[in-house]
Design a protein around this motif. Structure first.
Motif, PDB file in Angstrom:
ATOM      1  N   THR A   2       0.842  -1.185   0.000  1.00 32.48           N
ATOM      2  CA  THR A   2       0.000   0.000   0.000  1.00 32.48           C
ATOM      3  C   THR A   2       0.882   1.241   0.000  1.00 32.48           C
ATOM      4  O   THR A   2       1.796   1.357   0.814  1.00 32.48           O
ATOM      5  N   PRO A   3       0.602   2.172  -0.915  1.00 32.00           N
ATOM      6  CA  PRO A   3       1.403   3.407  -0.958  1.00 32.00           C
ATOM      7  C   PRO A   3       1.211   4.244   0.305  1.00 32.00           C
ATOM      8  O   PRO A   3       0.201   4.132   0.997  1.00 32.00           O
ATOM      9  N   ASP A   4       2.177   5.072   0.558  1.00 31.93           N
ATOM     10  CA  ASP A   4       2.098   6.011   1.673  1.00 31.93           C
ATOM     11  C   ASP A   4       1.322   7.234   1.192  1.00 31.93           C
ATOM     12  O   ASP A   4       1.834   8.036   0.416  1.00 31.93           O
ATOM     13  N   PHE A   5       0.081   7.371   1.649  1.00 29.26           N
ATOM     14  CA  PHE A   5      -0.783   8.444   1.174  1.00 29.26           C
ATOM     15  C   PHE A   5      -0.479   9.795   1.816  1.00 29.26           C
ATOM     16  O   PHE A   5      -1.100  10.787   1.473  1.00 29.26           O
ATOM     17  N   SER A   6       0.493   9.836   2.692  1.00 27.34           N
ATOM     18  CA  SER A   6       0.902  11.118   3.267  1.00 27.34           C
ATOM     19  C   SER A   6       1.983  11.782   2.408  1.00 27.34           C
ATOM     20  O   SER A   6       2.353  12.922   2.663  1.00 27.34           O
ATOM     21  N   GLN A   7       2.456  11.080   1.401  1.00 24.44           N
ATOM     22  CA  GLN A   7       3.481  11.631   0.503  1.00 24.44           C
ATOM     23  C   GLN A   7       2.905  12.765  -0.339  1.00 24.44           C
ATOM     24  O   GLN A   7       1.697  12.876  -0.507  1.00 24.44           O
ATOM     25  N   ASP A   8       3.804  13.559  -0.913  1.00 26.27           N
ATOM     26  CA  ASP A   8       3.324  14.577  -1.845  1.00 26.27           C
ATOM     27  C   ASP A   8       2.812  13.864  -3.093  1.00 26.27           C
ATOM     28  O   ASP A   8       3.044  12.677  -3.299  1.00 26.27           O
ATOM     29  N   TYR A   9       2.094  14.601  -3.918  1.00 26.29           N
ATOM     30  CA  TYR A   9       1.432  14.011  -5.085  1.00 26.29           C
ATOM     31  C   TYR A   9       2.416  13.365  -6.056  1.00 26.29           C
ATOM     32  O   TYR A   9       2.116  12.331  -6.657  1.00 26.29           O
ATOM     33  N   PHE A  10       3.567  13.965  -6.235  1.00 21.60           N
ATOM     34  CA  PHE A  10       4.553  13.406  -7.151  1.00 21.60           C
ATOM     35  C   PHE A  10       5.040  12.048  -6.644  1.00 21.60           C
ATOM     36  O   PHE A  10       5.084  11.076  -7.398  1.00 21.60           O
ATOM     37  N   ALA A  11       5.395  11.991  -5.363  1.00 19.48           N
ATOM     38  CA  ALA A  11       5.872  10.744  -4.774  1.00 19.48           C
ATOM     39  C   ALA A  11       4.771   9.686  -4.786  1.00 19.48           C
ATOM     40  O   ALA A  11       5.045   8.500  -5.004  1.00 19.48           O
ATOM     41  N   LEU A  12       3.543  10.091  -4.561  1.00 18.80           N
ATOM     42  CA  LEU A  12       2.417   9.159  -4.575  1.00 18.80           C
ATOM     43  C   LEU A  12       2.357   8.398  -5.891  1.00 18.80           C
ATOM     44  O   LEU A  12       2.082   7.200  -5.922  1.00 18.80           O
ATOM     45  N   PHE A  13       2.659   9.079  -7.002  1.00 19.51           N
ATOM     46  CA  PHE A  13       2.635   8.456  -8.322  1.00 19.51           C
ATOM     47  C   PHE A  13       4.010   7.979  -8.785  1.00 19.51           C
ATOM     48  O   PHE A  13       4.158   7.522  -9.922  1.00 19.51           O
ATOM     49  N   GLY A  14       5.021   8.125  -7.930  1.00 19.27           N
ATOM     50  CA  GLY A  14       6.358   7.684  -8.292  1.00 19.27           C
ATOM     51  C   GLY A  14       6.996   8.538  -9.373  1.00 19.27           C
ATOM     52  O   GLY A  14       7.763   8.045 -10.196  1.00 19.27           O
ATOM     53  N   LEU A  15       6.678   9.835  -9.363  1.00 18.32           N
ATOM     54  CA  LEU A  15       7.201  10.764 -10.363  1.00 18.32           C
ATOM     55  C   LEU A  15       8.183  11.736  -9.727  1.00 18.32           C
ATOM     56  O   LEU A  15       8.055  12.067  -8.538  1.00 18.32           O
ATOM     57  N   PRO A  16       9.134  12.231 -10.513  1.00 19.49           N
ATOM     58  CA  PRO A  16      10.028  13.256  -9.972  1.00 19.49           C
ATOM     59  C   PRO A  16       9.244  14.541  -9.718  1.00 19.49           C
ATOM     60  O   PRO A  16       8.283  14.844 -10.427  1.00 19.49           O
ATOM     61  N   ARG A  17       9.661  15.268  -8.726  1.00 17.89           N
ATOM     62  CA  ARG A  17       9.005  16.532  -8.378  1.00 17.89           C
ATOM     63  C   ARG A  17       9.485  17.602  -9.351  1.00 17.89           C
ATOM     64  O   ARG A  17      10.507  18.244  -9.133  1.00 17.89           O
ATOM     65  N   ALA A  18       8.718  17.783 -10.437  1.00 17.25           N
ATOM     66  CA  ALA A  18       9.107  18.720 -11.493  1.00 17.25           C
ATOM     67  C   ALA A  18       7.873  19.188 -12.252  1.00 17.25           C
ATOM     68  O   ALA A  18       6.874  18.470 -12.334  1.00 17.25           O
ATOM     69  N   TYR A  19       7.989  20.385 -12.822  1.00 18.22           N
ATOM     70  CA  TYR A  19       6.903  20.919 -13.636  1.00 18.22           C
ATOM     71  C   TYR A  19       6.724  20.072 -14.898  1.00 18.22           C
ATOM     72  O   TYR A  19       5.621  19.706 -15.267  1.00 18.22           O
ATOM     73  N   ARG A  20       7.845  19.757 -15.539  1.00 17.94           N
ATOM     74  CA  ARG A  20       7.780  18.924 -16.738  1.00 17.94           C
ATOM     75  C   ARG A  20       7.600  17.481 -16.290  1.00 17.94           C
ATOM     76  O   ARG A  20       8.387  16.973 -15.496  1.00 17.94           O
ATOM     77  N   LEU A  21       6.557  16.861 -16.805  1.00 22.76           N
ATOM     78  CA  LEU A  21       6.350  15.468 -16.438  1.00 22.76           C
ATOM     79  C   LEU A  21       5.895  14.665 -17.636  1.00 22.76           C
ATOM     80  O   LEU A  21       5.450  15.211 -18.637  1.00 22.76           O
TER      81      LEU A  21
END
Length: 179
Positions: A2-21
């Motif tokens: 189960t994912p950690d739902f307290s993470q930021d949105y980027f981490a929740l989806f396993g994405l780098p924290r960046a404008y370009r995605l």
């Protein structure tokens, strides 16, 4: 797992924290995660688990909507960086930018009043090029320079452009209704 739902949105989806995605990667991560937490999959569980599933699904939907929309994604990045999101209340803009906006709006109004589809299409093309440059500037400030205060200013400019794009869409709709 189960994912950690307290993470930021980027981490929740396993994405780098960046404008370009990578939009395809975001879409796939959303479908995968939503498939795991969707309330229908937990209908047989106790009410407390069903409620938790609903909360998680709501968070996944909110995260997806935020990251999918460029303006919302930029605002969220600013929030994560601790920059106050005063986009709605702080509309201070350089005079030349405001004059440019006035000219754009006048051109839209004239094309709409004249029923000129062609003029509106030309405005869309010009605005797309203009907005592309501003989006590129926002991406540089957020992803490369980490200039969050500067990015906030660029984001406010993009909000004006976004409103102008909606006005053009409304003008097209009005012209289509007249036809």
């Amino acid at each position: 797992m189960t994912p950690d739902f307290s993470q930021d949105y980027f981490a929740l989806f396993g994405l780098p924290r960046a404008y370009r995605l990578d939009a395809a990667r975001l879409d796939q991560a959303y479908r995968d995660l939503q498939g795991r937490v969707h309330p229908d999959r937990h209908a047989h569980l106790p009410e407390s688990e069903q409620r938790l599933s609903m909360e998680r699904a709501t968070r996944v939907n909110e995260a997806y909507r935020t990251l999918k929309q460029p303006l919302a994604r930029a605002g969220y990045l600013l929030q994560l960086a601790g920059v106050a999101d005063d986009r709605e209340s702080n509309t201070a803009m350089p005079a030349d930018f405001l004059m440019e906006q006035l000219e754009w709006r006048e051109a839209v109004a004239e094309a709409r009043a004249g029923g000129d589809h062609h003029a509106l299409e030309k405005l869309v093309q010009r605005l797309d090029r203009h907005a592309g440059g501003i989006r590129g500037e926002l991406e540089r400030k957020l992803d490369l320079d980490r200039d969050y205060a500067g990015a906030a200013d660029v984001l406010r400019r993009l909000m004006f452009i976004d409103r102008l794009e909606r006005e053009i869409d409304e003008a097209f709709e009005a012209l289509e209704e007249q036809d």
